[in-house]
Structure formats: C-alpha cells, structure tokens
Design a protein around this motif. Structure first.
Motif, PDB file in Angstrom:
ATOM      1  N   LEU A 270      -6.307  -5.556 -10.354  1.00  0.00           N
ATOM      2  CA  LEU A 270      -4.887  -6.391 -10.403  1.00  0.00           C
ATOM      3  C   LEU A 270      -4.498  -6.523  -9.100  1.00  0.00           C
ATOM      4  O   LEU A 270      -4.312  -5.627  -8.148  1.00  0.00           O
ATOM      5  CB  LEU A 270      -4.035  -5.127 -10.951  1.00  0.00           C
ATOM      6  CG  LEU A 270      -2.583  -5.548 -10.975  1.00  0.00           C
ATOM      7  CD1 LEU A 270      -2.196  -6.856 -11.863  1.00  0.00           C
ATOM      8  CD2 LEU A 270      -1.878  -4.340 -11.534  1.00  0.00           C
TER       9      LEU A 270
ATOM     10  N   VAL B 176      -1.857  -7.932  -5.831  1.00  0.00           N
ATOM     11  CA  VAL B 176      -0.531  -7.777  -5.865  1.00  0.00           C
ATOM     12  C   VAL B 176      -0.443  -8.169  -4.274  1.00  0.00           C
ATOM     13  O   VAL B 176      -1.292  -7.573  -3.492  1.00  0.00           O
ATOM     14  CB  VAL B 176       0.066  -6.486  -6.072  1.00  0.00           C
ATOM     15  CG1 VAL B 176      -0.576  -5.374  -5.387  1.00  0.00           C
ATOM     16  CG2 VAL B 176       1.667  -6.575  -5.702  1.00  0.00           C
TER      17      VAL B 176
ATOM     18  N   VAL C 107      -6.164  -1.458  -7.965  1.00  0.00           N
ATOM     19  CA  VAL C 107      -4.966  -2.135  -7.492  1.00  0.00           C
ATOM     20  C   VAL C 107      -5.574  -2.723  -6.169  1.00  0.00           C
ATOM     21  O   VAL C 107      -6.096  -2.111  -5.330  1.00  0.00           O
ATOM     22  CB  VAL C 107      -3.649  -1.471  -7.191  1.00  0.00           C
ATOM     23  CG1 VAL C 107      -2.470  -2.237  -6.416  1.00  0.00           C
ATOM     24  CG2 VAL C 107      -3.213  -0.985  -8.655  1.00  0.00           C
TER      25      VAL C 107
ATOM     26  N   ALA D 207       3.512  -6.778 -10.961  1.00  0.00           N
ATOM     27  CA  ALA D 207       2.440  -5.910 -11.094  1.00  0.00           C
ATOM     28  C   ALA D 207       2.838  -4.778 -11.645  1.00  0.00           C
ATOM     29  O   ALA D 207       1.953  -4.013 -12.635  1.00  0.00           O
ATOM     30  CB  ALA D 207       1.916  -5.481  -9.725  1.00  0.00           C
TER      31      ALA D 207
END
Lengths: 175, 378
Positions: free
Chosen positions: B283, B285, B314, B295
């Motif tokens: 993910l 961001v 992340v 997010a």
C-alpha cells in the motif's frame, strides 16, 4: 587461477566412447594431447558408452583422467578446436586433402589427411617430433568388433599414431 | 512468445540458453536435472521442451521417453540440444521421441530457426488447451497460483504505486527472476512509459477467455528481460473482468516466477482478484494529508476483500523534496508502522522522462537502493 576455455570431445578407446569436456589453451586439443609432459588428460562431465551401442549412456563422472596412450581417437565438432598445429602447412601455401584408410586394433577408419603435396606415409606415422596425435578429417569410423553398430563420424579428429597398425593412401574416387 | 522448458545440468549452458531464449522473445524455464524437468513439464504448461542428452541420473533419452509416455506431455515438441553429435545419438534421440536435434555449440539464429520450425502453426493447434482454459468463465474457480504475486496499490493517484511496481519488477528481473509486470490501470497507466516501451497491445486486446497464445501476444518484452502486460493507452470505462484476468493470471503463473501487479486506482474486479491472489500487497502512501486519508480508508477496506493484515506492507514514498507530513505523523495516522521508506530521489524525474527505471539504470540511486533492500528482505 583463471579457467581455460573448454570444448566437448568424444574420446574413443578400444572399448568405449567417452564424451566429455576438456580445457584447452591456445594450442587447442592437439596441444593438450601432444604435451609430452603429461601422460594423462584431465576431463570433466564425462559420459561413457560402450562401442557396441555408442548412443547408450552407461555411466558418467564429474571429473576424471584419461590415459593418453590408450586413447585411439579424439573427435571434435569444430575443426578449429584441434588447434593451430593441426593446420600447419610447414611453409607451404596450401594443404591438400588426401584420402586414407587407417586401421588400429579395434577400428577401420576412412578419412582424409591434409598434406602439402605428395603423401609421405612414413613421415606422417613417425610424427617427426609432432607428437603422438595427428589430425584426420571427414572420417567414418567402424568398430571392427562391432561392424553392425552405428558407425561414428568425424569432421575433424585426432588419431593416436602409435596405435595405428596400417595406414594407406586411397586413390581418389575409391575412398 | 513461446514458453520453453530447458533441461541441462550445465549451469553455464542454462544461463546462456536463458539469455538466447529471452532475446528470441521466449519465456524460458530452467531445470538442472532430468527428474526436475519432468516434474515441471508435467505440472506446468510449455510450448516446447529443449533438453541435453548428457545428464546424471536420468539422461536425455530417458527423459524424452517419459515425456512421450505421459498424456500431459506427449504432444509437446522436444528438441535435443547436445554435445553428443554422432549419427547414432541423433537416431537414438528420434527413436526416443524427440522432434529435433541440435549439436552444441550453436548460434542463436539457428536456435531461433529450429524453435520456429517446431512451433509451426499446425503443431501448436494439435496441442490441447490446459485445464484452466477449458473452464467456463462464468464459473471460475478460486485463484490458486504457485508463484509469487505482489500488488502495488495506491488508490490516490500520484503517490508512486506505478513507480514502485516498475522498479520492483525491474529489481527482481536484475536479480535473475522471470518477472511479469501487469498494469491494471484503466485510465492510461504509465508502467510501459516508465520502461520506455510503446506497446501495441494491452490487456484490453485480450478476448474474454484468453489462452496461452492470446496472453503471450499481449506481452511486451523490455530489453532487461522483464515482460509487461500494459494498460490501454486510451482510458476505458471498465477494467479487466474478473474471469478474463483470472485466466490470464493462470497463464502468467505457469511462466513467471514473480508477477508484479500495479493495481488499478479503483477497486474494480481485476484489482479485487489481484488483491485476493497476492502474497504481498504494498500500500503506497505519500507524506501528504490526502494520500494518508485514502490509505486509512484502504486499510479499512482491505480486510473486507479478504486481504489478511500480514500480507499488507505500507510503503511511504517521498515523491516530493519537502514532505508535508513526517514519518511519525503518517504512522500515527495509519495506526501502524511504515514497512518501507522510499527516499526522495531527484533522478526519478529524469528516469521517468527517459523511460529508464532507476532499478535498471542506476541501481545505486537512493530509490533503487531502497527497492533493492526490500527485495533482499522478501
């Protein structure tokens, strides 16, 4: 130590075919086999067949040594692999192919030698300081004891002249 | 592009053949032993099998005989590639069931000609389609892939999900993996552009039920050896259907060790399927308020899409020189630590414009180094 380039060689003894890799230097395979300071030749990734069934692999070994004295033939896929000495013309501009028949204890070989003019069988067989192995081209090899087995073929090979029992030129057109 | 299985115990020859096959536009799979090659051949799908005769334990004759005896591989063309070049060897290979014979050493052009000869159209049509392609697309089974799927996800545009996907795929390729990058964007994805590719095909050209040949035709090969399924240049209303993507993934899984998917910026069917199939969801961001809010929402949505928390990483991508938010603030807002930090890299702007990803062109650049360290931890 840096590795030398290696080539694939089919070594033929009186009983077996050994396909393996051999490290060669600038002098090619003929330099390795005619090196009088080593009676053995080191080989890698060797696969062994019997002469009566030369395609069937019966065993293999990673690293080994072959006794040069018992090697009858060394077949290569590329003529250049033999090394520069195999193409030495002794100052003559051109080498001429000369059909020959050669017999050893286990083989009947029809092929060509390359000579600068008239074939001198004595000079070829005696080697004149050139070492045990001499080049032979475009050859067909029949195992005398297994005439029904598939014949071997070689565009280029070396033959151990100390194991030659008969050597004769063939008139062109009769080879 | 053909999927080619090459079996040879000589590691140098395997590497050489891999390079030659990739340059010829094929997707190679390598095996070092006869039994390993047989398992691969029986459990995957190949258009062609090339093998050596001289192998310890199981020699090439025996491997050929076993391939011919098995219904799964009896119709696959077999090319013998060997240093044993006596007429007896050739005859033996043909008797065992080989379709072609090549002596070592070989020129790439000759190899290409023999492969083309063995993969002629008539020959290919005689091969049955593998099981996944016979399924009705209306009733797809659950996705079960054998190789690694990594998805980069950034539902807010501009956070760098494509840059991460391209550099990750490039880095894996540099590490010697067979990698395919799939850009699922339906609004003009930029993965191909970042690689300097001008693909003539995209996933939008796939039929509803793509098979190995359709999927192969949709692949574009980068000079690095990385294969890409590009997104359509012109934005489309709908992304790939779940069924079509599932069939395509099945083909890619049989060929590639790693599949990197740049997910679409919406949770469409294909992206949802990719998230479900992925071993890792990255993910992405960037350190700004809008990206963090998106997010947070994405992290809430992923469990509902059956993406377990342990599969989520992340990635904080510093895509601008002056971050609005610090790493601590981002982590606090997300309620979880950042797993990978990609530093701002001035060289990325030029790399993007020139179509030369940093992981392939400047592996020591900060961005590429960060991706490489992540790959090393995978």
């Amino acid at each position: 130590m840096a590795r030398q380039p290696s080539i694939n060689v089919d070594f033929i003894t009186d009983t077996h075919r050994i396909t393996c890799r051999v490290e060669i230097g600038a002098t090619g395979l003929i330099g390795v086999l005619n090196n009088v300071h080593a009676s053995l030749v080191d080989v890698e990734a060797a696969y062994v067949s019997r002469l009566q069934d030369p395609a069937k692999i019966i065993g293999n070994f990673e690293i080994g040594s072959l006794n040069k004295s018992n090697l009858v033939l060394a077949i290569v896929t590329k003529k250049e692999s033999l090394g520069p000495q195999a193409f030495s013309s002794g100052g003559y501009k051109q080498l001429l192919p000369c059909p020959v028949i050669v017999t050893t204890a286990a083989f009947e070989i029809r092929g060509e030698v390359e000579v600068p003019g008239k074939l001198d069988a004595n000079a070829l067989l005696m080697g004149q300081g050139g070492g045990k192995f001499m080049p032979l081209f475009r050859a067909k090899i029949v195992a005398t004891h297994y005439p029904e087995a598939p014949a071997l073929a070689a565009d280029a090979m070396l033959i151990n002249r100390t194991l030659v029992s008969a050597f004769a030129a063939i008139a062109r057109g009769k080879a | 592009m053909a999927t080619v299985l090459f079996i040879d115990d000589d590691s140098e020859m395997r590497n050489l053949m891999k390079v030659m096959l990739i340059r010829l536009g094929h997707a190679p799979t390598l095996a070092a032993r006869g039994d390993e090659g047989l398992n691969l051949a029986w459990n995957s799908r190949f258009d062609l099998i090339i093998l050596d005769l001289m192998m310890p334990d199981l020699d090439g004759f025996e491997v050929t005989r076993r391939l011919r005896a098995d219904p799964r591989t009896k119709d696959i063309p077999i090319l013998i590639f060997t240093a044993r070049t006596q007429p007896a060897d050739q005859e033996g290979a043909m008797q065992a069931g080989a379709d072609g014979f090549l002596g070592k050493p070989i020129e790439p052009r000759e190899l290409g000609a023999r492969i083309a000869e063995l993969l002629g159209p008539t020959r290919r049509q005689t091969q049955p389609l593998p099981e996944p392609f016979r399924r009705s697309p209306e009733a797809p089974a659950e996705v079960k892939l054998t190789n690694r799927v990594i998805v980069t996800l950034g539902l807010r545009g501009g956070v760098g999900a494509t840059t991460l996907a391209v550099n990750l795929a490039g880095g894996l390729t540099q590490a010697g993996k067979r990698v395919c990058l799939v850009d699922l964007s339906s609004s003009g994805g930029l993965a191909a552009l970042q690689l300097g590719l001008r693909p003539k095909t995209s996933w939008a050209d796939l039929p509803a039920k793509p098979d190995v040949h359709n999927t192969g035709a949709a692949l574009v090969r980068h000079i690095s050896g990385l294969f890409v399924v590009a997104s359509p240049f012109e934005p489309v209303r709908y992304g790939l259907s779940r069924d079509t993507f599932q069939l395509m993934l099945g083909v890619l899984d049989a060929v590639f060790a790693d599949i990197v998917i740049r997910a679409a910026s919406v949770l469409d069917d294909a992206t949802t399927l990719a998230l479900g199939a992925a071993q890792l969801v990255l993910l992405v961001v960037s350190p700004e308020v809008g990206a963090v809010q998106t997010a947070i929402g994405t992290l809430q949505a992923l469990p509902k899409l059956s993406v377990a928390d342990h599969r989520i990483r992340v990635v904080l991508n510093h895509n601008a020189p002056d971050p609005v938010l610090t790493q601590n603030r981002v982590e606090k807002a997300l309620g979880r630590p950042v797993d990978l930090i990609i530093p701002y890299d001035r060289a990325q702007t030029a790399a993007f414009a020139q179509g030369t990803p940093l992981s392939l062109s400047q592996p020591n650049a900060p961005l590429a180094a960060a991706v490489q360290s992540f790959i090393a931890r995978l």
